[in-house]
Design a protein around this motif. Structure first.
Motif, PDB file in Angstrom:
ATOM      1  N   ALA A 162       1.207   3.734  -3.260  1.00  0.00           N
ATOM      2  CA  ALA A 162       0.775   5.064  -2.856  1.00  0.00           C
ATOM      3  C   ALA A 162       1.927   6.045  -3.392  1.00  0.00           C
ATOM      4  O   ALA A 162       1.635   7.340  -3.984  1.00  0.00           O
ATOM      5  CB  ALA A 162       0.454   5.555  -1.562  1.00  0.00           C
ATOM      6  N   GLU A 165       0.868  -1.263  -0.169  1.00  0.00           N
ATOM      7  CA  GLU A 165      -0.093   0.078  -0.012  1.00  0.00           C
ATOM      8  C   GLU A 165       0.805   1.230  -0.025  1.00  0.00           C
ATOM      9  O   GLU A 165       0.551   2.234  -0.644  1.00  0.00           O
ATOM     10  CB  GLU A 165      -0.895  -0.019   1.137  1.00  0.00           C
ATOM     11  CG  GLU A 165      -2.156  -0.915   1.057  1.00  0.00           C
ATOM     12  CD  GLU A 165      -1.607  -2.600   1.508  1.00  0.00           C
ATOM     13  OE1 GLU A 165      -0.222  -2.464   2.202  1.00  0.00           O
ATOM     14  OE2 GLU A 165      -2.203  -3.365   1.202  1.00  0.00           O
ATOM     15  N   THR A 166       2.005   1.250   1.005  1.00  0.00           N
ATOM     16  CA  THR A 166       2.962   2.348   0.855  1.00  0.00           C
ATOM     17  C   THR A 166       3.546   2.602  -0.460  1.00  0.00           C
ATOM     18  O   THR A 166       3.738   3.767  -1.078  1.00  0.00           O
ATOM     19  CB  THR A 166       3.781   2.143   1.924  1.00  0.00           C
ATOM     20  OG1 THR A 166       3.030   2.020   3.242  1.00  0.00           O
ATOM     21  CG2 THR A 166       4.856   3.494   2.086  1.00  0.00           C
TER      22      THR A 166
END
Length: 208
Positions: free
Chosen positions: A139, A135-136
């Motif tokens: 993103a 997710e990091t």
């Protein structure tokens, strides 16, 4: 047609303190392995091959009839003495720095990418982000590409899925093997980016 068993990429900008290059090459040769040294020219090892970026640039230029104007490179080697101009000139500008991550890329975006308003941006982060969750990572890539698309709507992007570090490199090997699927999923499902102008180079799959 020869089949190569080992592709060993060595960059000057990557710390090879973990690795005795001569010893590794000797071990592979003793196992009767074929070896390709990509970027070997940077460390003075035969066959003195250029980087992947330079190989791709030269391939595109030859295939489509362009002349390469090499204007920036991490090693500042063999730069074009005077930048060329004209319709059939391919401007090679490589502002990459080894050992960095996508967060660094966002901070450096203005003068390393946007200043050139490129037609094509080749983005290769992930090797140094083995400890990040997906997710990091996605993103950060979304933020980076989104900023480029906002400033330069015509720029197309190739997201290069990283090759894999050796599993014995303690503290470095991590989730890199997940990045390719994360990037492909980003291109398929993102609602924030113009995904028609983004492609993924599946280097992880090739490297496996």
């Amino acid at each position: 047609k020869r089949q190569f068993n080992i592709i060993l990429e060595i960059f000057l900008t990557f710390s090879v303190s973990h690795l005795n290059v001569t010893s590794v090459l000797s071990d592979l040769q003793n196992q009767d392995r074929d070896i390709i040294l990509v970027s070997s020219g940077a460390i003075g090892v035969e066959p003195h091959a250029p980087s992947f970026a330079q190989m791709i640039t030269d391939f595109i230029a030859e295939k489509y009839g362009y002349t390469v104007s090499k204007e920036a490179d991490p090693f500042n080697r063999n730069l074009t003495e005077k930048p060329l101009s004209g319709e059939r000139v391919l401007h090679y500008i490589n502002t990459a720095v080894g050992g960095t991550d996508s967060a660094w890329g966002i901070r450096e975006l203005e003068h390393r990418v946007l200043a050139y308003a490129p037609d094509l941006m080749v983005l290769g982060f992930g090797m140094n982000e083995g400890g990040s969750n997906m997710e990091t990572f996605t993103a950060s890539i979304t933020d980076l590409v989104g900023k480029v698309q906002s400033a330069c709507p015509e720029t197309e992007t190739v997201l290069v899925a990283t090759m894999l570090p050796h599993f014995r490199v303690t503290g470095f090997y991590g989730k890199q093997y997940q990045h390719e699927d994360a990037l492909k999923d980003l291109v398929l499902n993102s609602t924030e980016l113009n995904t028609s102008k983004i492609a993924v180079a599946e280097v992880t799959s090739a490297h496996k």
